[in-house]
Write a protein that holds these residues in place. Structure first.
Motif: not given
Length: 445
Positions: A54-69, A139-146
């Protein structure tokens, strides 16, 4: 405020149910990212994991969360928890995340968070994240996504760091060491570090499949490593857990050496060198009374905290201690790490073997344990410790042990269990006390 997400050590549970879902992980990334967005620099988080499927799934979800802010992400792949704490500081990150359920079976997973200083988050910070988790993400503006990237040299960085924890003149030539990595996060780094220092290494628990972490191997399942130590005629066995932040040792006779004896050895050696700080050791209420008596006999103190290595560390930082840990194997040596590190502790033990020339069975029998018994009672719901009959039985037991032992009863922070521990000079009395309390808890559960 009652906690919905955070427990004793981060967030943990069965994957794809309750709090341990991809959706929750993404929200954790958004909440933690928002909380740690401070200043006008480019923000980043380091994310590591153990070997669970499940590490792959959790890693991907966390990446999505962090980059979205708006936070950049650095992924390391499988690495021990202390390695993530180290890299968080070394890479000047704002936050570190370890995806692991430690010693739990593969079906579980967890999220551990570290601040920019490499230390686990305080209760106050976790309470702030709990509140953010209940709010809509910012959530940040598109140009500020991580952005996200994976680094390839993280293992080498960690191996180099742990080797620096012992004196440069120490080599392990002539030592035969069985290293059990629990098919977990240290499956490459721990055997490599010990081998690079000259030991002959027999590595077990180093073929992770995603579903075999802690399965019949590791610090909570010792039969395999014990048998291998005896079979190979090894000098010592090193048993780590799934995320390698704890250590249990097996001596050359195949006998278990727990965290209390390891702490006693390390503290004694450091006291002789004049490098022990704080005047003693910090451990939890679960550490054996024999450890406390031994430390007092050599002029040191044992300060106790509630269960959880984070609470041990908090007290260490408050009091200026540099040795602490738990009987279960978390060894915190703050001269070298900001959290429990099984590999660093193992190198310290091996170094002492080299310095003294003593076998593990002699070196690591520092004090005589007081008879101690721990039993767990599973319950389905409610609060059995609030039951009047249970309270009465506990009060009677405390009175009975008052002059010769201790009683510790607590709910687990990660499972629906009541843990009942008693210790005292009379083993028969200890067992009778524990059984009476367990029976009362079962009747009330």
């Amino acid at each position: 405020m009652a906690r919905k997400f955070f427990g004793t050590d981060g967030i943990r549970g069965r994957t794809n149910s309750g709090v341990m879902t991809a959706a929750t992980a993404m929200r954790v990334g958004q909440a933690a990212g928002t909380h740690f967005l401070r200043g006008d620099h480019r923000h980043r988080v380091v994310i590591g994991k153990d070997t669970r499927l499940s590490g792959y799934m959790m890693e991907s979800a966390l990446v999505a969360g962090f980059t979205s802010v708006g936070m950049d992400v650095i992924m390391t792949g499988p690495l021990p928890t202390p390695a993530i704490a180290l890299l968080t500081r070394e890479m000047r990150a704002d936050l570190g995340v370890m995806i692991s359920a430690s010693h739990n079976p593969f079906e579980d997973n967890g999220i551990k968070l570290f601040g920019p200083d490499g230390f686990k988050l305080s209760d106050e910070t976790e309470a702030s994240l709990e509140r953010l988790l209940e709010q809509e993400p910012q959530l940040v503006e598109p140009e500020r996504i991580g952005r996200a990237r994976r680094i390839e040299d993280a293992r080498g960085r960690y191996i180099h760091a742990v080797k620096q924890s012992i004196s440069a003149d120490i080599r392990f030539d002539g030592l035969k060491v069985v290293v059990d990595c629990a098919h977990g996060a240290a499956y490459e780094v721990a055997p490599s570090a010990i081998w690079e220092l000259g030991a002959e290494v027999i590595a077990i628990g180093v073929t992770p499949t995603g579903t075999n972490i802690n399965d019949g191997v590791g610090s909570t399942s010792l039969d395999t490593v014990k048998a291998r130590v005896v079979e190979e005629g090894a000098d010592i066995g090193i048993a780590l857990d799934g995320d390698a932040d704890r250590l249990i040792v097996i001596d050359e006779k195949g006998e278990t050496v727990d965290g209390d004896q390891i702490m006693a050895l390390i503290a004694t050696r450091m006291q002789h060198r004049g490098s022990l700080r704080g005047g003693g050791v910090v451990a939890t209420v679960m550490s054996n009374l024999g450890l406390e008596r031994y430390l007092e006999s050599i002029g040191l103190t044992l300060e106790r905290t509630k269960v959880g290595d984070r609470y041990v560390l908090e007290r260490m930082r408050e009091g200026g201690f540099n040795v602490g840990g738990e009987q279960s194997g978390h060894m915190i040596l703050t001269d070298h790490a900001t959290t429990g590190d099984g590999t660093v502790a193992a190198l310290s033990v091996l170094s002492s073997m080299v310095r003294t020339g003593k076998p593990a069975s002699e070196l690591l029998h520092v004090f005589d344990r007081v008879p101690q018994l721990l039993k767990n009672v599973r319950y389905e719901g409610g609060a059995p410790l609030e039951n009047a009959q249970v309270k009465q039985v506990i009060a009677e037991a405390e009175s009975e042990l008052a002059d010769s032992g201790r009683l510790v009863i607590r709910p687990s922070g990660t499972e629906p269990l009541i843990r009942v521990m008693a210790e005292g000079d009379d083993a028969v009395q200890v067992e009778a006390v524990v059984d009476r309390i367990c029976d009362a808890v079962r009747a009330a559960a």
